[in-house]
Design a protein around this motif. Structure first.
Motif, PDB file in Angstrom:
ATOM      1  N   ASP A 144       0.827  -1.214   0.000  1.00 37.36           N
ATOM      2  CA  ASP A 144       0.000   0.000   0.000  1.00 37.36           C
ATOM      3  C   ASP A 144       0.860   1.262   0.000  1.00 37.36           C
ATOM      4  OD1 ASP A 144      -2.259  -1.508  -0.033  1.00 37.36           O
ATOM      5  OD2 ASP A 144      -2.806  -1.179   2.071  1.00 37.36           O
ATOM      6  N   PHE A 145       1.970   1.231   0.740  1.00 38.24           N
ATOM      7  CA  PHE A 145       2.876   2.384   0.797  1.00 38.24           C
ATOM      8  C   PHE A 145       3.458   2.676  -0.587  1.00 38.24           C
ATOM      9  CE2 PHE A 145       7.333   3.855   1.388  1.00 38.24           C
ATOM     10  CZ  PHE A 145       7.065   5.105   1.933  1.00 38.24           C
ATOM     11  N   LEU A 146       3.952   1.643  -1.244  1.00 38.36           N
ATOM     12  CA  LEU A 146       4.529   1.825  -2.582  1.00 38.36           C
ATOM     13  C   LEU A 146       3.466   2.231  -3.595  1.00 38.36           C
ATOM     14  CD1 LEU A 146       7.044  -1.167  -2.776  1.00 38.36           C
ATOM     15  CD2 LEU A 146       7.509   1.225  -2.176  1.00 38.36           C
ATOM     16  N   HIS A 147       2.257   1.692  -3.436  1.00 36.88           N
ATOM     17  CA  HIS A 147       1.166   2.016  -4.362  1.00 36.88           C
ATOM     18  C   HIS A 147       0.811   3.503  -4.289  1.00 36.88           C
ATOM     19  CE1 HIS A 147      -2.590   1.735  -6.607  1.00 36.88           C
ATOM     20  NE2 HIS A 147      -3.198   2.339  -5.595  1.00 36.88           N
ATOM     21  N   VAL A 148       0.686   4.031  -3.069  1.00 34.48           N
ATOM     22  CA  VAL A 148       0.342   5.449  -2.910  1.00 34.48           C
ATOM     23  C   VAL A 148       1.447   6.331  -3.484  1.00 34.48           C
ATOM     24  CG1 VAL A 148      -0.067   7.294  -1.243  1.00 34.48           C
ATOM     25  CG2 VAL A 148      -1.162   5.074  -0.923  1.00 34.48           C
ATOM     26  N   LEU A 149       2.704   5.975  -3.212  1.00 31.88           N
ATOM     27  CA  LEU A 149       3.808   6.773  -3.736  1.00 31.88           C
ATOM     28  C   LEU A 149       3.828   6.762  -5.260  1.00 31.88           C
ATOM     29  CD1 LEU A 149       4.762   7.005  -0.826  1.00 31.88           C
ATOM     30  CD2 LEU A 149       7.074   6.439  -1.599  1.00 31.88           C
ATOM     31  N   TRP A 152       0.209   8.648  -6.550  1.00 34.91           N
ATOM     32  CA  TRP A 152      -0.055  10.036  -6.175  1.00 34.91           C
ATOM     33  C   TRP A 152       1.191  10.921  -6.230  1.00 34.91           C
ATOM     34  CZ3 TRP A 152      -3.340   6.276  -4.701  1.00 34.91           C
ATOM     35  CH2 TRP A 152      -4.708   6.572  -4.753  1.00 34.91           C
ATOM     36  N   TYR A 153       2.381  10.317  -6.076  1.00 33.13           N
ATOM     37  CA  TYR A 153       3.599  11.123  -6.081  1.00 33.13           C
ATOM     38  C   TYR A 153       4.508  10.770  -7.262  1.00 33.13           C
ATOM     39  CZ  TYR A 153       2.141  12.525  -1.409  1.00 33.13           C
ATOM     40  OH  TYR A 153       1.429  13.033  -0.353  1.00 33.13           O
ATOM     41  N   PHE A 154       3.963  10.003  -8.214  1.00 36.56           N
ATOM     42  CA  PHE A 154       4.675   9.648  -9.447  1.00 36.56           C
ATOM     43  C   PHE A 154       6.061   9.056  -9.142  1.00 36.56           C
ATOM     44  CE2 PHE A 154       1.614  12.941 -10.447  1.00 36.56           C
ATOM     45  CZ  PHE A 154       0.980  12.432 -11.571  1.00 36.56           C
TER      46      PHE A 154
END
Length: 405
Positions: A144-149, A152-154
């Motif tokens: 989930d951490f890597l997915h959000v980065l 959302w943060y490209f």
């Protein structure tokens, strides 16, 4: 011994007009100013601007900054710390939010993520900006951490063997070189073998003056560093219709020099630097941009090149982000089982300002006649900002104390 996370807020590179070629377009920008209904976005951008001035004042007050030029990218620092907050929990997360100016009663982590998605997209057609995360081969971050980065943060993700520091250094430097088209080839010199995650945020911006300076008019002139010290500098000159404003309340002259895109440079020449630094706020930027008046001036701006590097641990600690550096840091949103802490927050920035190349020496709108015009001469310490005019995002901010250092 706890495993460590290195947060490297890098790569703020500005080349102000070394050529006269159009800037490559990456993707269609999102017009932030048109999205007036997005209250969450406005809250985040407002917080980013307040954080920019708070961080500037901390950097200026730091002992190592005395007599030195200051230069950093507020949006780069904010974006990297916001990305880190995705993996923070409890008091560690609250400290990150408070220091960044995000009111947790008004903004959730999802709100912040969505806002940075829009901010990064809005800049995509003018600058190269993004995040890279380097993860140790034996370290397993939460999906989930890597997915959000990524979403959302490209963020681009890379596997690295941090137990082999030489290999890790080479991997990171090769990626940085690729992301900056070879502008930076040696960012990292060494790595701590206990590192498990290396988060890097980068910004690359090349600005072309909308009205170029004529290189033939550049001559040596004196820059007053202090009351008793003057240094010779190449001084760029032009006589043109420019946007200016004089703020009587803080005795500061403001010069607005647009680039050939939606960004512009603000040069602030105060009568007293301490007064400007203690009172300047985002409200000043808003007022100046609205009240700029165009008239013919003779302007003189020094050519300068700066490369700054800051280890921000102490500064961020003083601002309220203490837990992430301690053994009790709660970064459990990054991984299960291990107890990572942030070992370093490092920011590097480069500013390169000169005239346009010879191909643009004619300079649209430049008057070379001997007309009577007031003069605005930046021959003493001044503040420089590069902003996105429509949304007032502060891409870069700094102070020129001595153009020769």
């Amino acid at each position: 011994m706890p495993t460590t996370v290195v947060l490297w807020l890098f790569l703020s590179v500005v080349c102000a007009a070394r050529g006269h070629q159009p800037i490559e377009q990456a993707k269609q920008a999102t017009d932030l100013s048109a999205d007036s209904s997005d209250d969450k976005l406005l809250l985040v951008t407002s917080a980013n601007k307040e954080f920019a001035f708070n961080l500037y004042r901390k950097l200026v007050a730091h002992a190592s900054s005395k007599g030195q030029n200051i230069f950093f990218s507020p949006v780069s620092v904010s974006a990297a710390l916001a990305a880190l907050s995705v993996g923070a929990r409890g008091e560690t997360h609250q400290q990150l939010f408070r220091t960044l100016g995000f009111n947790s009663s008004q903004l959730t982590q999802s709100d912040v993520n969505n806002a940075f998605l829009k901010i990064i997209r809005s800049m995509a057609s003018k600058i190269s900006q993004g995040t890279a995360v380097f993860v140790d081969s034996l370290f397993t971050p939460k999906p989930d951490f890597l997915h959000v980065l990524k979403q959302w943060y490209f963020t681009e993700g890379f596997k690295v063997d941090f137990s082999n520091p030489i290999e890790g250094v080479n991997t990171i430097n090769q990626c940085v070189s690729r992301m900056t088209s070879g502008k930076i080839t040696r960012l990292v010199e060494s790595l701590d073998p206990s590192t498990v995650l290396y988060l890097l945020n980068y910004v690359y911006f090349k600005g072309i003056w909308a009205t170029p300076f004529d290189p033939k008019l550049t001559t040596l002139d004196l820059f007053r560093v202090t009351e008793t010290v003057e240094v010779p500098v190449p001084m760029m000159r032009m006589k043109a219709d420019v946007d200016t404003y004089y703020d009587k309340a803080i005795a500061t002259s403001v010069l607005h020099l647009p680039f050939s895109n939606s960004y512009s440079m603000l040069l602030l020449l105060p009568d007293t630097m301490e007064t400007l630094e203690s009172k300047i706020s985002p409200a000043h930027i808003t007022r100046w941009l609205k009240q700029l008046k165009q008239r013919k001036y003779k302007i003189s701006v020094p050519m300068f090149y700066m490369k700054t590097s800051y280890k921000l641990n102490d500064v961020l600690n003083e601002m309220g982000m203490a837990d992430m550096f301690e053994n009790h840091a709660n970064l459990s949103g990054i991984t299960d089982g291990q107890k990572p802490v942030v070992s370093e927050v490092v920011h590097q920035a480069t500013l390169d300002v000169d005239e346009t190349g010879a191909t643009a020496a004619t300079g649209v709108g430049i008057s070379l006649f001997s007309l009577i015009a007031p003069e605005l001469k930046f021959n003493r310490p001044f503040i420089v900002m590069i902003t996105e005019v429509s949304a007032e995002n502060i891409l870069f901010m700094g102070k020129i104390v001595n153009p020769n250092i």
